[in-house]
Design an enzyme around this catalytic site. Structure first.
Site, PDB file in Angstrom:
ATOM      1  N   ASP A  29       0.835  -1.213   0.000  1.00 19.71           N
ATOM      2  CA  ASP A  29       0.000   0.000   0.000  1.00 19.71           C
ATOM      3  C   ASP A  29       0.868   1.261   0.000  1.00 19.71           C
ATOM      4  OD1 ASP A  29      -1.855  -2.051   0.600  1.00 19.71           O
ATOM      5  OD2 ASP A  29      -1.722  -1.601   2.741  1.00 19.71           O
ATOM      6  N   GLU A  86     -10.765  -0.898  -3.432  1.00 18.46           N
ATOM      7  CA  GLU A  86     -10.016  -0.271  -2.341  1.00 18.46           C
ATOM      8  C   GLU A  86      -8.868   0.572  -2.873  1.00 18.46           C
ATOM      9  OE1 GLU A  86      -8.865  -3.676  -0.054  1.00 18.46           O
ATOM     10  OE2 GLU A  86      -7.086  -4.083  -1.272  1.00 18.46           O
TER      11      GLU A  86
END
Length: 325
Positions: free
Chosen positions: A39, A212
């Site tokens: 991420d 996401e």
């Protein structure tokens, strides 16, 4: 004559030994190592690039966020955070576990880190990109529910928007207008943006579709939401985008998605990153991949070039490269 002969012999022995010693001296070779963060986000400030992300290497993600630095995007430092390599350390802000998906921005001469912990969203601040980032109140943005993967977008009119993922019947992307304190939202503006409804967004046909890792940029009057789909453990984890004429939508998903996947990147599990522009104003997307063909973790950080062609957003496949130090 005898003394001359002895001197010459000793000289030859010394030279030969010196040559042997030099020839056997092994050169020092430094092999670049992959940086293991998931991420990821890259923040550029005053000539330096700062890399943050969910830690998947030797330090558990319960400790906070490491930060690496680079001047050229090629060679990265070891962790440089203000507290033993950490830019944000557990105990200085909200959360005691699950430190995921940070974003950094500069606002009113301070640096802000918005991040996930305890499956909720919090914001900490610092005087330096290296930290220490702190939030004295140790409170999350939301008092109820579970939400992850925050991203703040500041529009040309100064209005601030928080995009994030709410865990409700799937990982669904929501948006809300932020108050100027960057610590709370205007509840009446909360709106769902995107959920996983297309075949490429749910290749395993699960009952919990995933969208996401949102990033929002504005180009040519349009808002672009770049997002990832599928469970991150799925080799088909990939990146697509949608456009809108408003920060709140409605969002039209691109027919060209996914724009980054294992097909053009060449690796499994590519996704959940962030957009940034380098010193030459070239647009990049920093993301993570699986560790190997058979193992998900620790995940590797990489970047790929991106560009707008008219209203279309594209990734340059042959520009994909891993980040190393």
């Amino acid at each position: 004559m005898k003394n001359v002969f002895v001197s010459l012999s000793l000289f030859c022995i010394f030279v030969c030994c010196s040559q042997d010693k030099d020839e056997t001296k092994a050169p020092v070779i430094t092999v670049p190592k992959n940086i293991f963060v998931a991420d990821p986000t890259i923040f550029y400030n005053d000539g330096t690039y700062y890399l943050y992300g969910t830690t998947t290497g030797n330090i558990a993600n319960g400790d906070g966020f490491l930060v690496y630095t680079s001047s050229d995007l090629q060679k990265w430092s070891e962790p440089k955070g203000a507290q033993n390599g950490l830019a944000l350390k557990k105990g200085d802000s909200y959360g005691d576990k699950g430190f995921w998906a940070p974003q950094i921005l500069k606002y009113n001469n301070k640096f802000y880190m918005i991040y996930t912990a305890n499956e909720n969203i919090a914001i900490a601040s610092s005087d330096s990109p290296l930290g220490p980032f702190k939030n004295e109140s140790k409170k999350p943005v939301f008092e109820t529910g579970n939400q992850i993967d925050p991203f703040i977008f500041i529009d040309e009119d100064g209005k601030k928007y928080l995009y994030f993922v709410r865990l409700t019947n799937g990982n669904r992307i929501f948006a809300a207008e932020l108050n100027d304190d960057l610590q709370s939202i205007k509840p009446e503006t909360l709106k769902e943006c995107i959920s996983g409804t297309l075949p490429w967004e749910n290749t395993q046909n699960t009952n919990w579709p995933v969208t996401e890792g949102p990033t929002v940029v504005k180009h040519g009057g349009l808002y672009y939401m770049i997002y990832s789909t599928n469970d991150f453990r799925n080799p088909d984890y990939a990146v697509g985008y949608a456009t809108s004429q408003s920060p709140f939508g409605p969002w039209e998903k691109s027919s060209n998605s996914p724009i980054i996947s294992k097909k053009n990147a060449g690796f499994n599990g590519v996704g959940h990153g962030d957009v940034f522009w380098d010193k030459a104003n070239v647009m990049h997307y920093v993301l993570h991949t699986h560790f190997s063909e058979t193992e998900v973790s620790p995940r590797k950080a990489a970047i790929i070039d991106m560009e707008f062609t008219g209203k279309e957003l594209k990734a340059t496949s042959n520009s994909f490269r891993f980040l190393k130090n």
